[in-house]
Design an enzyme around this catalytic site. Structure first.
Site, PDB file in Angstrom:
ATOM      1  N   VAL A  99     -14.719  -9.564  -6.936  1.00  0.00           N
ATOM      2  CA  VAL A  99     -15.970 -10.140  -6.531  1.00  0.00           C
ATOM      3  C   VAL A  99     -17.038  -9.744  -7.245  1.00  0.00           C
ATOM      4  CG1 VAL A  99     -17.695 -10.707  -4.674  1.00  0.00           C
ATOM      5  CG2 VAL A  99     -15.070 -10.970  -4.359  1.00  0.00           C
ATOM      6  N   LYS A 113       0.678  -1.321  -0.070  1.00  0.00           N
ATOM      7  CA  LYS A 113      -0.118   0.025   0.070  1.00  0.00           C
ATOM      8  C   LYS A 113       0.686   1.387  -0.196  1.00  0.00           C
ATOM      9  CE  LYS A 113      -3.785  -2.288   0.304  1.00  0.00           C
ATOM     10  NZ  LYS A 113      -3.268  -3.788   0.123  1.00  0.00           N
ATOM     11  N   GLU A 160      -6.511   1.943  -3.135  1.00  0.00           N
ATOM     12  CA  GLU A 160      -5.520   0.744  -3.367  1.00  0.00           C
ATOM     13  C   GLU A 160      -5.908   0.374  -4.670  1.00  0.00           C
ATOM     14  OE1 GLU A 160      -6.436  -2.368  -0.698  1.00  0.00           O
ATOM     15  OE2 GLU A 160      -8.414  -2.222  -1.222  1.00  0.00           O
ATOM     16  N   ARG A 218      -6.453  -7.959  -9.809  1.00  0.00           N
ATOM     17  CA  ARG A 218      -7.052  -9.224 -10.027  1.00  0.00           C
ATOM     18  C   ARG A 218      -8.435  -9.017 -10.464  1.00  0.00           C
ATOM     19  NH1 ARG A 218     -10.350  -9.059  -5.374  1.00  0.00           N
ATOM     20  NH2 ARG A 218      -9.474  -8.326  -3.706  1.00  0.00           N
ATOM     21  N   GLU A 255      -9.269   1.620  -6.489  1.00  0.00           N
ATOM     22  CA  GLU A 255     -10.358   2.140  -5.455  1.00  0.00           C
ATOM     23  C   GLU A 255     -10.034   3.578  -4.892  1.00  0.00           C
ATOM     24  OE1 GLU A 255     -11.259  -0.922  -2.749  1.00  0.00           O
ATOM     25  OE2 GLU A 255     -11.672  -2.501  -4.070  1.00  0.00           O
TER      26      GLU A 255
END
Length: 493
Positions: A297, A119, A290, A294, A277
């Site tokens: 969800v 981060k 961040e 990937r 995000e």
């Protein structure tokens, strides 16, 4: 350089493995599932063309054994590995090991995963490329200096793990007197979950919205966005409802947020699908939070508003075929909402529930997707994350998507384990949600309104009787009169 992918091993399980397999089947690409002995009959295992059992003391340990997964891919002739989300999906060492084994990793390079997985380095990189970051305090061994720097920024502050996510190693600090103990606790939790005890602190934006942007990159500096998602409705820092596009977001602000995400992905020479995000304050200021390297969800809501299959897009980029379209041609149709169906008790601080799935009835509609890998009789244990499935609904408008989601939740039956289904319906039907008045404090702010109504005993009795009569096993017991009474016909003593 392009390479044809003919067989993919999915280094994951459950609903995301099943979702990836469906796309592979449609494209005529062979699939390989992996599983622990405890899940040998799981739905994703039965769906795949091949399956390999992973050894491990626990199911989670088996799915985290990268060497075993790579060996399974090579043994089955797979030429690529899709990591899904969770487990090894953001593990730079695993991504490098996959490529070192001569296989295609369906995701970004190991270097980018490492850059964005930390981060602190991600924040530094974002700031260098003109992406707004919140005022922060970097980690130091000197807690006194750390506390002094924090005071200069002002409170409240959010302490976060440098190498983690999912709300682990995170706490809110309201004064300097709390700083040392909060930092010590957060560091211990970060070390336990991520093997890295470094923490940092940043200005805590009170009641922010959580906005994220789906990006695609070709690995050579070209990137596009597929619009934004609203992920503000959360409990314990974890999302439970997502939607796309975000509600009540001014067009100019949308362009600014999405543009900064593309700028970051392009600067990192990002390859494949990723998510940037942000937190968005009531004053319109937004800050980088961040980057998740990937598939997320909540990716289905982006698929619903764009018409794209993101797994298919991932495969195309991994094969070297580039981005699916230029930015100006990315569609935006209607609104989509995803509800995470979790085995948890909303009335008891959302603690996980366990049990056995006795009945699953899913409503059917062309505007509805139910992403799952559930079977009647399946045991829900504490071995894995409590998320069981995702209910995804599309509408021509946000109001229609909300109404359809509530109707679908009310028609959805999942019996045998406690879930948050009724709670989700109450959230969606809340006037503040309908108005798009959202923040990460939504659940806490409206806790009293979201509590379940007191059950009416007479109604409860009728529901239980109706459920019993609708169950075919119960009906068989009623009709199955044992001897000698069956021979007596209608006569009774």
């Amino acid at each position: 350089m392009t390479a044809r992918i003919t067989k993919v091993l999915i280094a994951n399980r459950g609903e995301i493995a099943a979702r990836i397999i469906r796309t592979l089947d449609r494209l005529g690409i062979a699939s390989v599932a992996v599983h622990h002995a405890a899940e040998a009959r799981a739905a994703h295992v039965r769906m795949a063309g091949q399956a390999v059992e992973l050894r491990g003391d626990t199911p989670v340990a088996a799915h985290l054994d990268g060497a075993q997964i790579i060996a399974a891919a090579r043994a089955t002739g797979a030429d690529a590995i899709h990591p899904g989300y969770g487990f090894l999906s953001e593990n730079a060492r695993f991504a490098k090991a996959v490529e070192d084994a001569g296989l295609i990793f369906i995701g970004p390079s190991a270097e980018v995963i490492e850059l964005m997985g930390d981060k602190i380095s991600a924040r530094t990189f974002a700031e260098r490329h003109g992406v707004p970051v919140a005022p922060s305090v970097m980690p130091t061994d000197d807690l006194e200096a750390f506390a002094r720097d924090a005071e200069r920024i002002g409170f409240p502050l959010l302490i976060k793990a440098a190498a983690g996510g999912g709300g682990k190693g995170m706490s809110i600090v309201h004064s300097a007197s709390e700083m040392r103990e909060a930092a010590r606790i957060a560091s211990g939790e970060a070390l336990r979950y991520f093997g890295d005890g470094r923490v940092y602190a940043e200005l805590f934006v009170e009641n922010p919205r959580h906005i994220e942007v789906q990006v695609l990159g070709d690995g050579a500096g070209a990137a596009i966005h597929l619009w934004e998602r609203e992920c503000s409705v959360q409990r314990r820092f974890q999302k439970i409802i997502e939607e796309a596009p975000a509600a009540n977001l001014p067009p100019a602000l949308r362009d600014e947020i999405c543009g900064s995400a593309v700028r970051l992905a392009a600067a990192a020479q990002y390859r494949n699908a990723g998510t940037v995000e942000y937190i968005l304050g009531a004053d319109g200021r937004f800050f980088f939070l961040e980057m998740n390297t990937r598939l997320q969800v909540e990716h289905p809501v982006t698929e619903e508003i764009t018409g794209l299959d993101l797994v298919e897009t991932q495969l195309a980029i991994a094969e070297g075929r580039g981005l699916p379209m230029p930015q100006a041609e990315v569609p935006l149709h209607g609104n989509a909402i995803e509800c995470r169906i979790c085995a948890e008790d909303p009335e008891n601080n959302f603690l996980p529930e366990t049990g056995t799935i006795r009945r699953l009835d899913v409503p059917q509609a062309d505007w509805l997707r139910f992403e799952n890998a559930l079977d009647p009789g399946q045991k829900v244990t504490s071995d894995f994350d409590p998320m069981l499935a995702k209910l995804v609904v599309h509408g021509d408008s946000r109001a229609q998507a909300v109404d359809r989601s509530i109707a679908a939740l009310k028609d959805l039956a999942l019996l045998g384990v406690g879930t948050n289904i009724d709670y989700l319906a109450r959230v969606l039907d809340h006037p503040a949600f309908r108005a798009g008045d959202l923040s990460t404090a939504f659940v806490a702010r409206h806790a009293a309104d979201l509590a379940p109504p007191a059950p009416d005993p007479a109604t409860l009795d009728r529901v239980l009787i109706a459920a019993a009569l609708a169950d075919h096993h119960f009906a068989q017991l009623i009709d199955n009169v044992p001897e000698p009474y069956a021979s007596m016909g209608q006569w009774r003593n």
